[in-house]
Design a protein around this motif. Structure first.
Motif, PDB file in Angstrom:
ATOM      1  N   UNK A 127       0.831  -1.194   0.000  1.00  0.00           N
ATOM      2  CA  UNK A 127       0.000   0.000   0.000  1.00  0.00           C
ATOM      3  C   UNK A 127       0.870   1.250   0.000  1.00  0.00           C
ATOM      4  N   UNK A 128       0.251   2.338  -0.432  1.00  0.00           N
ATOM      5  CA  UNK A 128       0.915   3.632  -0.416  1.00  0.00           C
ATOM      6  C   UNK A 128      -0.130   4.699  -0.150  1.00  0.00           C
ATOM      7  N   UNK A 129       0.097   5.510   0.873  1.00  0.00           N
ATOM      8  CA  UNK A 129      -0.808   6.619   1.153  1.00  0.00           C
ATOM      9  C   UNK A 129      -0.082   7.918   0.843  1.00  0.00           C
ATOM     10  N   UNK A 130      -0.670   8.699  -0.067  1.00  0.00           N
ATOM     11  CA  UNK A 130      -0.092   9.970  -0.474  1.00  0.00           C
ATOM     12  C   UNK A 130      -0.979  11.100   0.033  1.00  0.00           C
ATOM     13  N   UNK A 131      -0.527  11.832   1.046  1.00  0.00           N
ATOM     14  CA  UNK A 131      -1.345  12.909   1.613  1.00  0.00           C
ATOM     15  C   UNK A 131      -1.505  14.078   0.650  1.00  0.00           C
ATOM     16  N   UNK A 132      -2.628  14.775   0.822  1.00  0.00           N
ATOM     17  CA  UNK A 132      -2.914  15.987   0.037  1.00  0.00           C
ATOM     18  C   UNK A 132      -2.972  15.709  -1.461  1.00  0.00           C
ATOM     19  N   UNK A 133      -3.183  14.475  -1.831  1.00  0.00           N
ATOM     20  CA  UNK A 133      -3.279  14.122  -3.247  1.00  0.00           C
ATOM     21  C   UNK A 133      -4.580  14.661  -3.833  1.00  0.00           C
ATOM     22  N   UNK A 134      -4.527  15.082  -5.087  1.00  0.00           N
ATOM     23  CA  UNK A 134      -5.705  15.610  -5.775  1.00  0.00           C
ATOM     24  C   UNK A 134      -6.834  14.587  -5.766  1.00  0.00           C
ATOM     25  N   UNK A 135      -8.039  15.019  -5.402  1.00  0.00           N
ATOM     26  CA  UNK A 135      -9.211  14.153  -5.401  1.00  0.00           C
ATOM     27  C   UNK A 135     -10.041  14.469  -6.641  1.00  0.00           C
ATOM     28  N   UNK A 136     -10.160  13.537  -7.577  1.00  0.00           N
ATOM     29  CA  UNK A 136     -10.895  13.801  -8.819  1.00  0.00           C
ATOM     30  C   UNK A 136     -12.403  13.858  -8.571  1.00  0.00           C
ATOM     31  N   UNK A 137     -12.996  15.013  -8.799  1.00  0.00           N
ATOM     32  CA  UNK A 137     -14.443  15.161  -8.566  1.00  0.00           C
ATOM     33  C   UNK A 137     -15.259  14.301  -9.527  1.00  0.00           C
ATOM     34  N   UNK A 138     -14.676  13.924 -10.654  1.00  0.00           N
ATOM     35  CA  UNK A 138     -15.378  13.060 -11.607  1.00  0.00           C
ATOM     36  C   UNK A 138     -15.604  11.658 -11.044  1.00  0.00           C
ATOM     37  N   UNK A 139     -14.857  11.307 -10.009  1.00  0.00           N
ATOM     38  CA  UNK A 139     -15.014   9.985  -9.393  1.00  0.00           C
ATOM     39  C   UNK A 139     -15.866  10.039  -8.126  1.00  0.00           C
TER      40      UNK A 139
END
Length: 205
Positions: free
Chosen positions: A136-148
């Motif tokens: 697993x990999x957790x990337x903080x502050x990653x862009x959240x795609x509103x299309x999803x």
């Protein structure tokens, strides 16, 4: 700073607890290791992506092309192709969850949003609880795609309970197939618990 590791060292339940307690925002990716790909219920999808906002699960997908929710809505035939294409590609604002936008336009009903969230987020993530070999990999502050995004969310810690209940339901279902003549009281009880937890879904603000 990204956080990485293996599910053999940190279970998905522990990862969600970390996300919930820290009110994390970012993207969690879970990749199946080769030895797990042949036996996993998600073997068709090598990598799963889960987006979180302040400790809430807001979306999930198996690709990063921002077409997961769009494809799901089309497959479910909830909206006519002509109307859907116009709204999604020409009218939908980039800063608003796709599902919430379609609801506000009167195209989708609240119950349909819940159905989409169940198929897009709850079902795939509950299956991930059965994966033991992965990284697993957790990337903080990653862009959240509103299309999803449907516009619904659920606390990460609640999915720990949901995943456990889902697993129990599967075990009970298999048990009942072999013992159809016996009353399946546990099955009803577990499903009752799942129904009680349905109120935790939160609309995106």
């Amino acid at each position: 700073m990204s956080t990485t590791g293996f599910l053999s060292d940190f279970s998905l339940r522990e990862i969600f607890q970390f996300i919930d307690q820290g009110h994390k925002t970012g993207m969690l990716s879970v990749r199946l290791l080769p030895e797990a790909q042949s036996t996993s219920p998600l073997s068709f999808y090598v990598t799963s992506y889960i987006w979180v906002y302040q400790g809430y699960i807001v979306a999930a997908a198996h690709k990063l092309d921002q077409q997961g929710l769009v494809s799901l809505i089309q497959q479910c035939q909830m909206v006519s192709d002509r109307v859907f294409d116009k709204l999604v590609h020409w009218c939908c604002p980039i800063d608003e969850p796709l599902g919430l936008y379609l609801k506000n336009q009167g195209v989708l009903k609240p119950e349909q949003l819940k159905q989409l969230f169940h198929v897009q987020v709850l079902q795939p993530i509950s299956s991930l609880f059965r994966v033991k070999e992965g990284e697993f990999k957790f990337e903080p502050k990653k862009f959240i795609p509103t299309r999803e995004m449907t516009g619904l969310s659920v606390p990460a810690i609640i999915l720990n309970k949901y995943g456990l209940i889902h697993s129990l339901l599967e075990q009970v279902d298999n048990y009942c197939l072999n013992l159809e003549s016996l009353p399946c009281l546990l099955k009803a009880e577990v499903r009752g618990q799942r129904a009680e937890g349905s109120h935790v879904l939160k609309m995106w603000d």
